[in-house]
Every structure is written in C-alpha cells, then in structure tokens.
Design a protein around this motif. Structure first.
Motif, PDB file in Angstrom:
ATOM      1  N   VAL A  13       9.766  20.870  10.248  1.00 20.11           N
ATOM      2  CA  VAL A  13      10.597  20.704   8.787  1.00 20.11           C
ATOM      3  C   VAL A  13       9.989  19.360   8.129  1.00 20.11           C
ATOM      4  CG1 VAL A  13      12.828  20.467   8.153  1.00 20.11           C
ATOM      5  CG2 VAL A  13      12.214  22.067  10.012  1.00 20.11           C
ATOM      6  N   ASP A  14       9.894  18.227   8.818  1.00 18.89           N
ATOM      7  CA  ASP A  14       9.591  16.982   8.314  1.00 18.89           C
ATOM      8  C   ASP A  14       8.354  17.258   7.169  1.00 18.89           C
ATOM      9  OD1 ASP A  14      11.690  15.661   9.166  1.00 18.89           O
ATOM     10  OD2 ASP A  14      10.308  15.228  11.181  1.00 18.89           O
ATOM     11  N   VAL A  15       7.291  17.995   7.832  1.00 19.91           N
ATOM     12  CA  VAL A  15       5.991  18.015   7.044  1.00 19.91           C
ATOM     13  C   VAL A  15       6.251  19.006   5.744  1.00 19.91           C
ATOM     14  CG1 VAL A  15       3.807  19.173   7.034  1.00 19.91           C
ATOM     15  CG2 VAL A  15       4.488  17.865   9.053  1.00 19.91           C
ATOM     16  N   LEU A  16       7.193  20.196   5.863  1.00 20.45           N
ATOM     17  CA  LEU A  16       7.489  20.862   4.729  1.00 20.45           C
ATOM     18  C   LEU A  16       8.191  20.319   3.689  1.00 20.45           C
ATOM     19  CD1 LEU A  16       8.739  24.156   6.777  1.00 20.45           C
ATOM     20  CD2 LEU A  16       6.589  24.096   5.362  1.00 20.45           C
ATOM     21  N   SER A  17       9.130  19.262   4.266  1.00 24.72           N
ATOM     22  CA  SER A  17       9.673  18.299   3.170  1.00 24.72           C
ATOM     23  C   SER A  17       8.656  17.431   2.504  1.00 24.72           C
ATOM     24  CB  SER A  17      11.125  17.353   3.754  1.00 24.72           C
ATOM     25  OG  SER A  17      11.738  18.529   4.205  1.00 24.72           O
ATOM     26  N   LEU A  18       7.863  16.681   3.349  1.00 24.64           N
ATOM     27  CA  LEU A  18       6.801  15.795   2.665  1.00 24.64           C
ATOM     28  C   LEU A  18       5.839  16.562   1.767  1.00 24.64           C
ATOM     29  CD1 LEU A  18       5.461  12.846   3.555  1.00 24.64           C
ATOM     30  CD2 LEU A  18       3.856  14.073   4.854  1.00 24.64           C
ATOM     31  N   LYS A  19       5.666  17.731   2.021  1.00 18.40           N
ATOM     32  CA  LYS A  19       4.833  18.515   0.755  1.00 18.40           C
ATOM     33  C   LYS A  19       5.373  18.720  -0.423  1.00 18.40           C
ATOM     34  CE  LYS A  19       2.551  22.173   1.779  1.00 18.40           C
ATOM     35  NZ  LYS A  19       2.074  23.636   1.994  1.00 18.40           N
ATOM     36  N   GLN A  20       6.726  18.347  -0.540  1.00 21.19           N
ATOM     37  CA  GLN A  20       7.217  18.674  -1.894  1.00 21.19           C
ATOM     38  C   GLN A  20       7.353  17.256  -2.613  1.00 21.19           C
ATOM     39  OE1 GLN A  20      11.146  21.151  -1.427  1.00 21.19           O
ATOM     40  NE2 GLN A  20      10.422  21.666   0.689  1.00 21.19           N
ATOM     41  N   THR A  21       6.985  16.252  -1.956  1.00 18.63           N
ATOM     42  CA  THR A  21       6.960  14.967  -2.788  1.00 18.63           C
ATOM     43  C   THR A  21       6.111  14.608  -3.790  1.00 18.63           C
ATOM     44  OG1 THR A  21       5.810  14.046  -1.071  1.00 18.63           O
ATOM     45  CG2 THR A  21       8.220  13.855  -0.878  1.00 18.63           C
ATOM     46  N   MET A  40       0.713  -1.246   0.038  1.00 16.58           N
ATOM     47  CA  MET A  40      -0.048   0.074  -0.095  1.00 16.58           C
ATOM     48  C   MET A  40       0.876   1.115  -0.155  1.00 16.58           C
ATOM     49  SD  MET A  40      -3.011   1.238   2.782  1.00 16.58           S
ATOM     50  CE  MET A  40      -3.970  -0.148   2.270  1.00 16.58           C
ATOM     51  N   LYS A  41       0.607   1.935  -0.869  1.00 15.04           N
ATOM     52  CA  LYS A  41       1.348   3.411  -0.859  1.00 15.04           C
ATOM     53  C   LYS A  41       0.817   4.437   0.139  1.00 15.04           C
ATOM     54  CE  LYS A  41       1.872   3.291  -5.951  1.00 15.04           C
ATOM     55  NZ  LYS A  41       1.924   3.829  -7.246  1.00 15.04           N
ATOM     56  N   LEU A  42       1.761   5.362   0.431  1.00  8.32           N
ATOM     57  CA  LEU A  42       1.460   6.399   1.568  1.00  8.32           C
ATOM     58  C   LEU A  42       0.272   6.991   1.128  1.00  8.32           C
ATOM     59  CD1 LEU A  42       2.351   7.454   4.117  1.00  8.32           C
ATOM     60  CD2 LEU A  42       4.011   8.856   2.795  1.00  8.32           C
ATOM     61  N   THR A  43       0.387   7.367  -0.138  1.00  6.61           N
ATOM     62  CA  THR A  43      -0.587   8.273  -0.662  1.00  6.61           C
ATOM     63  C   THR A  43      -2.090   7.807  -0.623  1.00  6.61           C
ATOM     64  OG1 THR A  43      -0.234   7.845  -2.822  1.00  6.61           O
ATOM     65  CG2 THR A  43       0.735   9.900  -1.984  1.00  6.61           C
ATOM     66  N   THR A  44      -2.046   6.535  -0.617  1.00  2.00           N
ATOM     67  CA  THR A  44      -3.465   5.846  -0.383  1.00  2.00           C
ATOM     68  C   THR A  44      -3.925   5.347   0.897  1.00  2.00           C
ATOM     69  OG1 THR A  44      -2.652   3.438  -0.443  1.00  2.00           O
ATOM     70  CG2 THR A  44      -3.175   4.513  -2.762  1.00  2.00           C
ATOM     71  N   LEU A  45      -3.211   5.808   1.809  1.00  2.00           N
ATOM     72  CA  LEU A  45      -3.610   5.701   3.332  1.00  2.00           C
ATOM     73  C   LEU A  45      -4.931   6.559   3.482  1.00  2.00           C
ATOM     74  CD1 LEU A  45      -0.368   5.629   5.356  1.00  2.00           C
ATOM     75  CD2 LEU A  45      -1.784   3.451   4.599  1.00  2.00           C
ATOM     76  N   PRO A  46      -5.790   6.297   4.501  1.00  2.00           N
ATOM     77  CA  PRO A  46      -6.903   7.095   4.826  1.00  2.00           C
ATOM     78  C   PRO A  46      -6.472   8.306   5.665  1.00  2.00           C
ATOM     79  CG  PRO A  46      -7.333   4.882   5.452  1.00  2.00           C
ATOM     80  CD  PRO A  46      -6.028   4.813   4.979  1.00  2.00           C
ATOM     81  N   GLU A  47      -6.996   9.563   5.376  1.00  2.00           N
ATOM     82  CA  GLU A  47      -6.374  10.702   5.844  1.00  2.00           C
ATOM     83  C   GLU A  47      -6.317  10.434   7.442  1.00  2.00           C
ATOM     84  OE1 GLU A  47      -8.386  15.149   6.132  1.00  2.00           O
ATOM     85  OE2 GLU A  47      -7.731  14.659   4.018  1.00  2.00           O
ATOM     86  N   ARG A  72       1.806  15.954  -5.412  1.00  2.00           N
ATOM     87  CA  ARG A  72       0.610  16.633  -5.453  1.00  2.00           C
ATOM     88  C   ARG A  72      -0.448  16.469  -4.144  1.00  2.00           C
ATOM     89  NH1 ARG A  72      -1.650  17.364 -11.351  1.00  2.00           N
ATOM     90  NH2 ARG A  72      -0.777  15.240 -11.350  1.00  2.00           N
ATOM     91  N   VAL A  73      -0.427  15.052  -3.864  1.00  2.00           N
ATOM     92  CA  VAL A  73      -1.373  14.413  -2.928  1.00  2.00           C
ATOM     93  C   VAL A  73      -0.952  15.029  -1.570  1.00  2.00           C
ATOM     94  CG1 VAL A  73      -2.482  12.584  -1.988  1.00  2.00           C
ATOM     95  CG2 VAL A  73      -2.249  12.594  -4.512  1.00  2.00           C
ATOM     96  N   LEU A  74       0.372  14.798  -1.068  1.00  2.00           N
ATOM     97  CA  LEU A  74       0.803  14.879  -0.263  1.00  2.00           C
ATOM     98  C   LEU A  74       1.023  16.442   0.201  1.00  2.00           C
ATOM     99  CD1 LEU A  74       3.321  12.034   0.385  1.00  2.00           C
ATOM    100  CD2 LEU A  74       1.045  12.577   1.420  1.00  2.00           C
ATOM    101  N   HIS A  75       1.186  17.262  -0.997  1.00  2.00           N
ATOM    102  CA  HIS A  75       1.216  18.810  -0.805  1.00  2.00           C
ATOM    103  C   HIS A  75      -0.196  19.224  -0.327  1.00  2.00           C
ATOM    104  CE1 HIS A  75       1.125  23.061  -2.178  1.00  2.00           C
ATOM    105  NE2 HIS A  75       2.352  22.775  -1.831  1.00  2.00           N
ATOM    106  N   ALA A  76      -1.325  18.704  -0.916  1.00  2.00           N
ATOM    107  CA  ALA A  76      -2.489  19.111  -0.482  1.00  2.00           C
ATOM    108  C   ALA A  76      -2.810  18.511   1.047  1.00  2.00           C
ATOM    109  CB  ALA A  76      -3.584  18.337  -1.474  1.00  2.00           C
ATOM    110  N   PHE A  77      -2.533  17.457   1.262  1.00  2.00           N
ATOM    111  CA  PHE A  77      -2.459  17.080   2.517  1.00  2.00           C
ATOM    112  C   PHE A  77      -1.749  18.068   3.443  1.00  2.00           C
ATOM    113  CE2 PHE A  77      -0.676  14.416   6.144  1.00  2.00           C
ATOM    114  CZ  PHE A  77      -1.757  14.218   6.843  1.00  2.00           C
ATOM    115  N   GLY A  78      -0.472  17.965   3.223  1.00  2.00           N
ATOM    116  CA  GLY A  78       0.504  19.075   4.209  1.00  2.00           C
ATOM    117  C   GLY A  78      -0.095  20.367   4.267  1.00  2.00           C
TER     118      GLY A  78
END
Length: 496
Positions: A21-29, A1-8, A31-37
């Motif tokens: 800082v971790d969340v700011l880095s996560l947002k750059q990976t 299962m991919k990270l982007t398919t996990l429930p919110e 579009r899905v994680l950017h929106a979540f972050g």
C-alpha cells in the motif's frame, strides 16, 4: 538531496521497508517515483511477504510475472479484502449458469484455484435403466459470458473426480472414479482445445474414456474390492484414497489406504500402510512434486509432507498383489517427511464432530476447518488450522502452524463448509434448527483473532435463498462463491 535524485539501488533498499500500500501511494506522488514504483524487480520484492491470496494462474511462478500484472493482481486482492471485512460484504455480481431447466441438482462441485473453472457433478442419475453420472466443466474466466467447456457422462456409481490442468490453468484431462460390478475404476477423459461455446449450445458429451485403470486389490487384502474414497491430481500424478477392508493390522488403524498412479506411465503403487496407520482419518493433497498427508491423531491434526518418490515417474508396470503377500517391495516408501507440523484440536473434545473440510494445497499453505456442536448444551465451536508447507524450498521446514477458534450458535450446525488454502477466508452453510432457516457465513482472521459474519442472510436480495442450497464451492483468491440449488439451478456470486 531530494528523494527522486537518490540512486536506484538506494531507492530499492528503502522500498524493502515499505508495504504494498505504501508503494501504491508513493507512485502517485510524481512521474519519477511512478516509473520507479512500476519496475518488475520492485514488485517481485515487495510481494514476497504479501499476506493476501494472489490470483496467480496455476503452474505460473510469481517471479515470472511482469510488475504491472503483479500490481493489478495485488490491487484486486486489496479490494476483495476491503469488501470481505465489511459486516455485510457487497455482492458485486450474481450470474445464473443453469436456471429453470429442470435438470437434476448438482451433488458436488469445486473451483480450480483462482475460480476460473467450475466442475459440477450430478451423481447416480438413471438413464435407460442404468446408473450414470454427469460432469460439466464451466469456464468462468469471463463471468459476463460463462460457457460449458466440457461435458462427461460415465456409467456406474460416481465416487469422485479431479481435473488435471495445463500450465496457466487450462484443463487438460478429467479423471473420474466410478464403481462397476467388477470393482472400482479410474476413467481418463482428455480435453481437446476448442472454441468458446455458449451456455445454451448443445455441446458434445464425452461418454467413452481415453483409458481406464482398475483399482487393484490391496496386498494385505487380496480378495477384497476396495472402494475409492477420493482422488486428487497434480501434474501427472494422481493420489487415490481407498477404503481397504481387511488391510489393517489393528482395529483402530486408519480405514483408508493411499494408491498413487502416473497418468503417463499408468504405474499403480500402494503407499506403505505405516504412513497412514497412526491416524484415525487422513486427507491427501498433491502439489508440485509433493504429497501432503494430513491426519487426525488423537486430539491433534498432524501434517506430514513428503517428496513423491521417483518410482512413480520411472516405472511402467502395475504392481500385482500376491495372495496374502506381506512383501515390503509391494509397497511404495515415501521416505522421511520434509515437513512435519502439529496443531491441537479444540479442547472441548467431548463435543460432536459435525463436519471437517480440508482446502486444496497452494504453493505455500494447506488449511483445515472443523466444527463441533454440543447438543444445544452450549455454543458450538469452529476451528481453522493453517499449515505453511513451503514446498518450493525442498528440505526446508515450515516455521509454524496456527489455529483460530470461534463460537457458533448452540441451535445451529454447519452443513457444508469450504476453506481456502491460506486459511484467510472460509465459508459455510449454517442451519438454524429452531428457526429452520439457513444462511451462508464467512470467516477471516483479523488482527490476530477469528472473526465471523453473515455473507448471505436467510433472505438475500438475490434470485434464491440459502435454504434452497444443496452444494457449494468457494475460492478464497477471487472470493467467488458457487451454489447449487435443489431445483437444479446453479449460481455464481462474486464479491470482487
């Protein structure tokens, strides 16, 4: 299962283990994680324990801000921290507010939280045979185009001043303490909403207060005219520390008494002397319905935080002291402290106490900075003490307080010092008595230890040198430093 398919909800749970800082880095990976972050809930969650000072307007709750705004505020705090940690922090901008005008120098100045407003006071000016003081409120929100927001001129000897802010940080009223032949008074000047004015515009100066309150005699010294020491304001409440001669039972009692007033009801009440009697000196701060009393007790600093009594908001009368009265009803009872914390001062108590300064109160912290020197026999000692006060949780006790110590040169002394509320940053003007040079120093805790460094050297690449500095103001949230020079010039130095 991919990270982007996990429930919110699972992603949110995982994010609680991440740093900002971790969340700011996560947002750059992606579009899905950017929106979540970017969600409001996530940023409200991860900034709960963020330990850098945040530039949130006074009176505004962190949880009321949208996630994108919180993210911009956090990124600004991270950039400032990175610059502040450098051995030689980079000056991003220098702005001259007053330059080559021949005006008298500024005796006292202070910044509101976030560094958006600067109050500059010129005391004891002689005009037409009378003593006056001139106060200017500068708007620094757009530092590229600063302007005078308001100007006040008072008669008599200037004692102190405070600025009352509306929600969002806009100034509403200035309170000025002055001395007249008949005694000390509090003068209130109300600000009207006005359009922006250029710094060179000959703006209107207010010379008539909207109302005045005379400081009443202390009940235990009804014949005295107690001089005002300092005033502090928050919401509709003003605290006044007063030197009350003859009001003390024992010779070692604190020389200051506390007077509380409400700007709406004009009630005046003396706080019971027992709340300051144990201390040799006290500092008072107000914040969000709380009054903090920080005092020096033997070789320790003791902080007690109280709820401001309801009588200050409900009463509409001034308490008049009866001659020689000891009636307990004449005094205001603060009740039991909701927070009580103590920190030891430096163990080298035989040193000469050079200077002590206490920060404004933030919603969570209060800090103090103290310097000691030893007549050149050994290096001096500086101490920064940090008190978490947690006033947004009535009845909750703060978990701990902490102190950091550092050494200063044996041939130097601190002349002016400013410390931020969280104790994360502080500055002071250091005078070297051998070289006769001055420089602006900086402090911050780093990896559990105190670190100091040069913020402005004796000969900086700036339009002025620290040796010409007469007054300064500092805001730890924005990293903004304001300096008033002996020739009347006024500069703002930004590190972000």
């Amino acid at each position: 299962m991919k990270l982007t398919t996990l429930p919110e909800d699972i992603l949110l749970h995982i994010s609680t283990y991440l740093t900002v800082v971790d969340v700011l880095s996560l947002k750059q990976t992606c579009r899905v994680l950017h929106a979540f972050g970017s969600t409001d809930y996530l940023w409200h969650k991860i900034t709960t324990n963020f330990d850098l000072p945040l530039d949130i307007p006074p009176g505004v709750r962190r949880l009321s801000l949208p996630g994108d705004q919180l993210q911009r505020i956090v990124m600004g705090a991270i950039r400032l921290e990175a610059n502040w940690r450098k051995p030689k922090p980079h000056v991003e901008r220098t702005t001259a507010l007053v330059h080559d005008t021949g005006e008298p120098y500024v005796d006292e100045m202070y910044l509101t939280p976030g560094g958006k407003l600067l109050v500059a006071a010129q005391r004891n000016r002689q005009r037409e045979g009378r003593t006056t003081a001139h106060l200017t409120v500068w708007s620094l929100e757009d530092i590229g185009s600063p302007y005078r927001f308001a100007s006040v001129e008072t008669s008599g000897v200037y004692r102190s001043s405070a600025l009352l802010l509306q929600e969002g940080g806009r100034p509403a009223e200035m309170i000025v303490a002055t001395n007249e032949q008949s005694g000390d008074v509090l003068e209130f000047y109300s600000f009207r909403v006005q359009d922006r004015m250029s710094s060179s515009y000959p703006m209107y100066t207010m010379r008539t207060a909207s109302r005045r309150l005379r400081v009443p005699p202390h009940p235990r010294a009804p014949q005295s005219r107690p001089p005002i020491h300092r005033i502090y304001a928050s919401g509709n409440v003003v605290a006044v520390t007063v030197v009350s001669f003859g009001a003390h039972v024992n010779p070692g009692d604190c020389p200051l008494e506390i007077l509380l007033t409400n700007t709406k009801s004009a009630v005046l009440r003396w706080v019971h002397p027992r709340f300051v009697q144990p201390f040799s000196f006290v500092w008072v701060r107000l914040q969000d319905g709380f009054i903090s009393i920080l005092g020096k007790l033997h070789s320790s600093l003791l902080l007690r935080v109280y709820n401001i009594p309801a009588e200050i908001h409900q009463e509409t009368r001034v308490m008049h002291s009866r001659r020689g009265s000891t009636d307990e009803s004449e005094f205001l009872d603060l009740g039991s402290p909701i927070t009580e914390l103590s920190e030891s001062l430096t163990q080298n108590s035989w040193g000469i106490h050079d200077i002590a300064t206490v920060s404004p109160t933030s919603s969570t912290h209060l800090s103090a900075m103290t310097f000691y020197s030893f007549n050149g026999a050994q290096p001096g000692i500086g101490q920064v003490t940090r008190f978490p006060i947690c006033p947004d949780r009535p009845g909750a006790r703060a978990s701990y307080s902490s102190s950091q110590w550092f050494t200063t040169g044996s041939e130097t002394s601190a002349e002016i010092a400013q410390v931020g509320a969280t104790g994360r940053r502080a500055v002071w003007l250091e005078h070297n008595w051998e070289t006769r040079q001055k420089r602006v120093m900086k402090y911050q805790p780093l990896d559990g230890r105190a670190t100091t460094g040069v913020l402005l050297p004796p000969e900086p690449e700036l339009p002025f040198t620290p040796s010409t500095c007469h007054s300064l103001a500092f805001d730890e949230v924005s990293g903004r430093l304001c300096l008033g020079l002996f020739n009347g010039d006024l500069y703002v130095v930004d590190f972000q």
